[in-house]
Design an enzyme around this catalytic site. Structure first.
Site, short mmCIF file in Angstrom:
data_model
loop_
_atom_site.label_atom_id
_atom_site.label_comp_id
_atom_site.label_asym_id
_atom_site.label_seq_id
_atom_site.Cartn_x
_atom_site.Cartn_y
_atom_site.Cartn_z
N LYS A 135 0.82 -1.22 0.00
CA LYS A 135 0.00 0.00 0.00
C LYS A 135 0.85 1.26 0.00
O LYS A 135 0.48 2.26 -0.59
CB LYS A 135 -0.97 0.01 1.19
CG LYS A 135 -2.06 -1.02 1.03
CD LYS A 135 -3.25 -0.79 1.92
CE LYS A 135 -4.37 -1.75 1.53
NZ LYS A 135 -5.54 -1.65 2.35
N LYS A 218 -4.30 -9.14 -6.62
CA LYS A 218 -5.51 -9.37 -5.82
C LYS A 218 -6.66 -8.46 -6.28
O LYS A 218 -6.42 -7.29 -6.59
CB LYS A 218 -5.14 -9.06 -4.37
CG LYS A 218 -6.20 -9.34 -3.35
CD LYS A 218 -5.72 -8.95 -1.96
CE LYS A 218 -6.01 -7.52 -1.62
NZ LYS A 218 -6.74 -7.30 -0.38
N LYS A 221 -10.61 -3.25 -3.59
CA LYS A 221 -11.53 -2.10 -3.64
C LYS A 221 -10.84 -0.90 -4.24
O LYS A 221 -11.47 -0.08 -4.90
CB LYS A 221 -11.94 -1.70 -2.23
CG LYS A 221 -12.69 -2.73 -1.44
CD LYS A 221 -13.24 -2.04 -0.20
CE LYS A 221 -13.56 -3.00 0.91
NZ LYS A 221 -12.43 -3.15 1.84
N1 AQP Z 1 -9.26 -10.45 -3.30
C1 AQP Z 1 -9.66 -11.00 -2.16
N2 AQP Z 1 -9.91 -12.34 -2.12
C2 AQP Z 1 -10.33 -12.91 -0.95
N3 AQP Z 1 -10.55 -12.21 0.18
C3 AQP Z 1 -10.31 -10.89 0.16
N4 AQP Z 1 -10.43 -9.94 1.09
C4 AQP Z 1 -10.07 -8.74 0.55
N5 AQP Z 1 -9.73 -8.89 -0.73
C5 AQP Z 1 -9.86 -10.22 -1.01
C6 AQP Z 1 -10.89 -10.17 2.44
O1 AQP Z 1 -11.99 -9.32 2.69
C7 AQP Z 1 -11.99 -8.95 4.08
C8 AQP Z 1 -12.16 -7.48 4.20
O2 AQP Z 1 -11.05 -6.81 3.61
P1 AQP Z 1 -10.80 -5.30 3.95
O3 AQP Z 1 -11.79 -4.46 3.31
O4 AQP Z 1 -10.76 -5.09 5.40
O5 AQP Z 1 -9.35 -4.97 3.46
P2 AQP Z 1 -8.43 -5.47 2.31
O6 AQP Z 1 -7.98 -6.85 2.60
O7 AQP Z 1 -7.35 -4.46 2.20
O8 AQP Z 1 -9.41 -5.47 1.04
P3 AQP Z 1 -9.32 -4.70 -0.32
O9 AQP Z 1 -10.54 -5.01 -1.04
O10 AQP Z 1 -8.03 -5.01 -1.00
O11 AQP Z 1 -9.37 -3.18 0.08
P4 AQP Z 1 -8.38 -2.03 -0.22
O12 AQP Z 1 -8.25 -1.95 -1.70
O13 AQP Z 1 -9.06 -0.85 0.39
O14 AQP Z 1 -7.10 -2.39 0.46
C9 AQP Z 1 -10.68 -9.47 4.67
O15 AQP Z 1 -10.94 -10.66 5.40
C10 AQP Z 1 -9.84 -9.76 3.47
O16 AQP Z 1 -8.93 -10.83 3.71
#
Ligand code: AQP
Length: 359
Positions: A135, A218, A221
């Site tokens: 990040k 991955k 969001k």
């Molecule tokens: N691509 C993914 N595949 C499986 N699980 C995923 N999770 C996130 N992306 C994937 C799981 O979703 C839960 C919530 O995630 P989060 O919103 O707290 O944060 P993150 O892991 O940082 O998710 P994002 O979507 O990638 O958000 P941004 O882009 O804002 O960083 C967690 O249990 C995570 O494992």
């Protein structure tokens, strides 16, 4: 519970945590950041399992708004996105009357315990966190201190409730390992057996859903390309279009999983199909052996629409009544606080901080 020899009601065991006395396997805490664009990865990696685990565990599901502000957020959007995530929990089947659904900032013990864990965790541990490196990228001097300390707040989210299990996607495994290290160090430093060593629950065929534009990245969001992800708010046409346009190669599907090696985009779509259909990836590949993507992608799109549409519809119904969502979050926060407050009070006591407040 009854005493089998006398038939009389047995006295509850005061040493058992309340969930164990209720015959449950443990206490779950998991959270999702209200950072917009809730996607298929969040659903398959985490939220779907929230409902599946609720009969066997006492569950606390949290919208982690304090994590969200580790990167800039538009204040007008944060509240709306918080309600959207809470709606997704409920629409995916979490029972908000039995389980605890709340937002993190309403329960002060998360931030209180996070400070203590900032003083337990070591700089070297934090520096090894791959999510921070991803990040922050080349900008690590300019990102917030909160982004660096994020895993200590996550450990506090979990351990403020002495949670025994955390359902998460594969990407969060390293943070759960850090939570275990923090719990162990706290227990060792203060010579107590206070915090449990929490287990991650990483279940299903799609624990790491990849971007539809790049099977080595991955699904996220924050990916600037909306085509890279299926949002839980996408309608049926958009879902079908995104799967149709998903990056793949020109080869037909192989007859076994080994044939997918070196084909990350194809592997991702097979895993997503398997997770949505509750099949193994092996069974999916057997069913579609030799098929072209022109056949497989529409089948995947139909399956995704069938599984996701009821959730999308329910989410938009729930979001029409923001006051009701706020009521659920507030009630959940009061119940969460009732669990966390005595635990964090004990932590202060162990550390030697005076707790003589008359309230
Ligand atoms: N691509 C993914 N595949 C499986 N699980 C995923 N999770 C996130 N992306 C994937 C799981 O979703 C839960 C919530 O995630 P989060 O919103 O707290 O944060 P993150 O892991 O940082 O998710 P994002 O979507 O990638 O958000 P941004 O882009 O804002 O960083 C967690 O249990 C995570 O494992």
């Amino acid at each position: 519970m009854t005493d089998t020899t006398t038939g009389a009601a047995a006295a509850p065991n005061p040493h058992l945590p309340p969930y164990a006395a209720r015959g449950l396997k443990g206490r779950i805490l998991s959270g999702v950041q209200p950072t917009g664009n809730l996607h298929l990865g969040n659903y398959l990696g985490a939220i779907r399992n929230f409902a599946r685990l609720q009969n066997d565990y006492e569950c606390l599901y949290c919208v982690v708004d304090q994590h969200a502000i580790t990167v800039p957020q538009d204040p007008r959007m944060l509240a709306a996105q918080t309600r959207e995530i809470a709606s997704a929990f409920l629409a995916a089947g979490v029972d908000g009357t039995k389980q605890i659904v709340f937002n993190q900032s309403m329960v002060p013990e998360h931030a209180q315990l996070a400070w203590i864990f900032n003083c337990v965790a070591r700089m070297g541990w934090m520096s090894r966190m791959t999510q921070f490196k991803d990040k922050a990228g080349k900008n690590s001097e300019n990102v917030s201190l909160g982004l660096y300390a994020y895993p200590a707040l996550m450990a506090a989210d979990i351990l403020a409730y002495k949670a025994t299990h955390v359902p998460v996607g594969e990407d969060q495994k390293q943070h759960i390992e850090l939570t275990r290290d923090i719990a162990l160090k706290f227990n060792n430093d203060y010579k107590v057996n206070f915090f449990p060593i929490t287990e991650p629950v990483i279940e299903g065929a799609a624990t790491r859903v990849m971007s539809l534009r790049d099977g080595t990245k991955k699904m996220s969001k924050s990916d600037p390309s909306d085509q890279s992800r299926i949002n839980l708010t996408d309608d049926a046409d958009t879902i079908a279009k995104k799967f149709r346009k998903a990056k793949t190669d020109a080869e037909p599907l192989p007859s076994d999983l080994e044939g997918l090696s070196g084909r990350p985009d194809a592997r991702n779509l097979i895993n997503v199909y398997a997770a949505l259909a509750d099949m193994t990836p092996e069974a999916v590949i057997t069913e579609y052996a030799g098929a072209q993507f022109g056949t497989f992608k529409p089948a995947l799109a139909d399956l995704a629409v069938a599984k996701l549409s009821p959730i999308t519809i329910k989410m938009s119904q729930l979001m029409q009544d923001p006051a009701e969502i706020d009521r659920i979050l507030g009630e959940g926060a009061a119940r969460a606080d009732a669990i966390a407050r005595p635990i964090v009070d004990q932590v202060y006591d162990i550390i030697g901080m005076i707790r003589s407040r008359p309230f």
